[in-house]
Design a protein around this motif. Structure first.
Motif, PDB file in Angstrom:
ATOM      1  N   VAL A 239      -1.182  81.604  85.431  1.00  0.00           N
ATOM      2  CA  VAL A 239      -1.128  83.012  85.818  1.00  0.00           C
ATOM      3  C   VAL A 239       0.175  83.373  86.544  1.00  0.00           C
ATOM      4  O   VAL A 239       0.272  84.431  87.161  1.00  0.00           O
ATOM      5  N   ARG A 240       1.181  82.522  86.434  1.00  0.00           N
ATOM      6  CA  ARG A 240       2.462  82.792  87.085  1.00  0.00           C
ATOM      7  C   ARG A 240       3.242  83.867  86.329  1.00  0.00           C
ATOM      8  O   ARG A 240       2.908  84.239  85.208  1.00  0.00           O
ATOM      9  N   GLU A 241       4.315  84.329  86.947  1.00  0.00           N
ATOM     10  CA  GLU A 241       5.167  85.338  86.336  1.00  0.00           C
ATOM     11  C   GLU A 241       5.984  84.724  85.188  1.00  0.00           C
ATOM     12  O   GLU A 241       6.107  83.505  85.085  1.00  0.00           O
ATOM     13  N   GLN A 242       6.544  85.581  84.350  1.00  0.00           N
ATOM     14  CA  GLN A 242       7.258  85.134  83.157  1.00  0.00           C
ATOM     15  C   GLN A 242       8.399  84.176  83.492  1.00  0.00           C
ATOM     16  O   GLN A 242       8.575  83.164  82.811  1.00  0.00           O
ATOM     17  N   ASP A 243       9.181  84.449  84.539  1.00  0.00           N
ATOM     18  CA  ASP A 243      10.306  83.566  84.857  1.00  0.00           C
ATOM     19  C   ASP A 243       9.835  82.184  85.292  1.00  0.00           C
ATOM     20  O   ASP A 243      10.476  81.174  84.978  1.00  0.00           O
TER      21      ASP A 243
ATOM     22  N   ARG B 152       1.710  78.390  91.057  1.00  0.00           N
ATOM     23  CA  ARG B 152       2.681  77.449  91.634  1.00  0.00           C
ATOM     24  C   ARG B 152       2.028  76.493  92.622  1.00  0.00           C
ATOM     25  O   ARG B 152       2.188  75.285  92.524  1.00  0.00           O
ATOM     26  N   VAL B 153       1.263  77.039  93.594  1.00  0.00           N
ATOM     27  CA  VAL B 153       0.665  76.187  94.626  1.00  0.00           C
ATOM     28  C   VAL B 153      -0.849  76.329  94.741  1.00  0.00           C
ATOM     29  O   VAL B 153      -1.480  75.584  95.487  1.00  0.00           O
ATOM     30  N   GLY B 154      -1.446  77.282  94.057  1.00  0.00           N
ATOM     31  CA  GLY B 154      -2.904  77.412  94.065  1.00  0.00           C
ATOM     32  C   GLY B 154      -3.460  78.679  94.676  1.00  0.00           C
ATOM     33  O   GLY B 154      -4.657  78.919  94.587  1.00  0.00           O
ATOM     34  N   GLY B 155      -2.640  79.508  95.294  1.00  0.00           N
ATOM     35  CA  GLY B 155      -3.130  80.731  95.914  1.00  0.00           C
ATOM     36  C   GLY B 155      -3.477  81.820  94.920  1.00  0.00           C
ATOM     37  O   GLY B 155      -4.591  82.361  94.927  1.00  0.00           O
ATOM     38  N   ARG B 156      -2.541  82.156  94.047  1.00  0.00           N
ATOM     39  CA  ARG B 156      -2.803  83.193  93.038  1.00  0.00           C
ATOM     40  C   ARG B 156      -3.889  82.745  92.081  1.00  0.00           C
ATOM     41  O   ARG B 156      -4.757  83.534  91.689  1.00  0.00           O
TER      42      ARG B 156
ATOM     43  N   GLY C 185      -1.660  73.667  92.481  1.00  0.00           N
ATOM     44  CA  GLY C 185      -0.931  74.329  91.412  1.00  0.00           C
ATOM     45  C   GLY C 185      -0.020  73.431  90.590  1.00  0.00           C
ATOM     46  O   GLY C 185      -0.223  72.218  90.486  1.00  0.00           O
ATOM     47  N   MET C 186       1.005  74.064  90.029  1.00  0.00           N
ATOM     48  CA  MET C 186       1.948  73.322  89.187  1.00  0.00           C
ATOM     49  C   MET C 186       2.736  72.290  89.983  1.00  0.00           C
ATOM     50  O   MET C 186       3.176  71.289  89.412  1.00  0.00           O
TER      51      MET C 186
ATOM     52  N   PRO D  31      12.943  71.235  82.194  1.00  0.00           N
ATOM     53  CA  PRO D  31      11.850  71.965  82.825  1.00  0.00           C
ATOM     54  C   PRO D  31      11.835  71.750  84.338  1.00  0.00           C
ATOM     55  O   PRO D  31      12.174  70.688  84.829  1.00  0.00           O
ATOM     56  N   ARG D  32      11.420  72.799  85.035  1.00  0.00           N
ATOM     57  CA  ARG D  32      11.255  72.709  86.481  1.00  0.00           C
ATOM     58  C   ARG D  32      10.194  73.706  86.904  1.00  0.00           C
ATOM     59  O   ARG D  32       9.953  74.705  86.230  1.00  0.00           O
ATOM     60  N   VAL D  33       9.557  73.421  88.003  1.00  0.00           N
ATOM     61  CA  VAL D  33       8.523  74.296  88.528  1.00  0.00           C
ATOM     62  C   VAL D  33       9.143  75.211  89.562  1.00  0.00           C
ATOM     63  O   VAL D  33       9.730  74.751  90.544  1.00  0.00           O
TER      64      VAL D  33
END
Length: 115
Positions: A27-31, A67-71, A93-94, A112-114
């Motif tokens: 559910v992260r943003e496109q970037d 990224r970390v689990g909040g969203r 998250g990731m 790739p990178r988070v």
């Protein structure tokens, strides 16, 4: 999207506990997605979830990740409030996905990178 509190019945799961047959909902943003994501993950940014509910399976295990689990915890709670009984939040998250040694891929041709 309303930000409900996380119901007790929305579990947190770790990357090590996941099988290969899950539906991983990023559910992260496109970037963030473009920079790096889990192979075979499905991308629906957080704020598009209400309009794209039909894309989220109601059967089989759905694990929501950010990224970390909040969203992702907010989205998992939202889905549970909408009647989904098959959702869990990826704890950490990731970042925890990557730390656990799980693959991360990018569609850009860059390493790739988070984010």
């Amino acid at each position: 999207m309303v930000q409900p509190s996380i119901p007790a019945d929305v579990p947190d799961v770790t990357p090590d506990s996941l099988g290969d047959d899950i539906y991983l909902l990023d559910v992260r943003e496109q970037d963030e997605w473009d920079a790096g994501h889990a192979p075979h993950a499905h991308h629906i940014p957080m704020y598009e979830i209400p309009q794209r509910l039909a894309e989220v399976p109601t059967v089989g295990e759905v694990v929501v990740v950010c990224r970390v689990g909040g969203r992702s915890a907010q989205v998992a709670a939202y889905l549970a409030a909408q009647g989904w009984e098959n959702v869990a939040n990826l704890d950490g998250g990731m970042l925890s996905w990557e730390r656990s040694g799980r693959a991360v891929v990018a569609d850009t041709g860059l390493p790739p990178r988070v984010l």
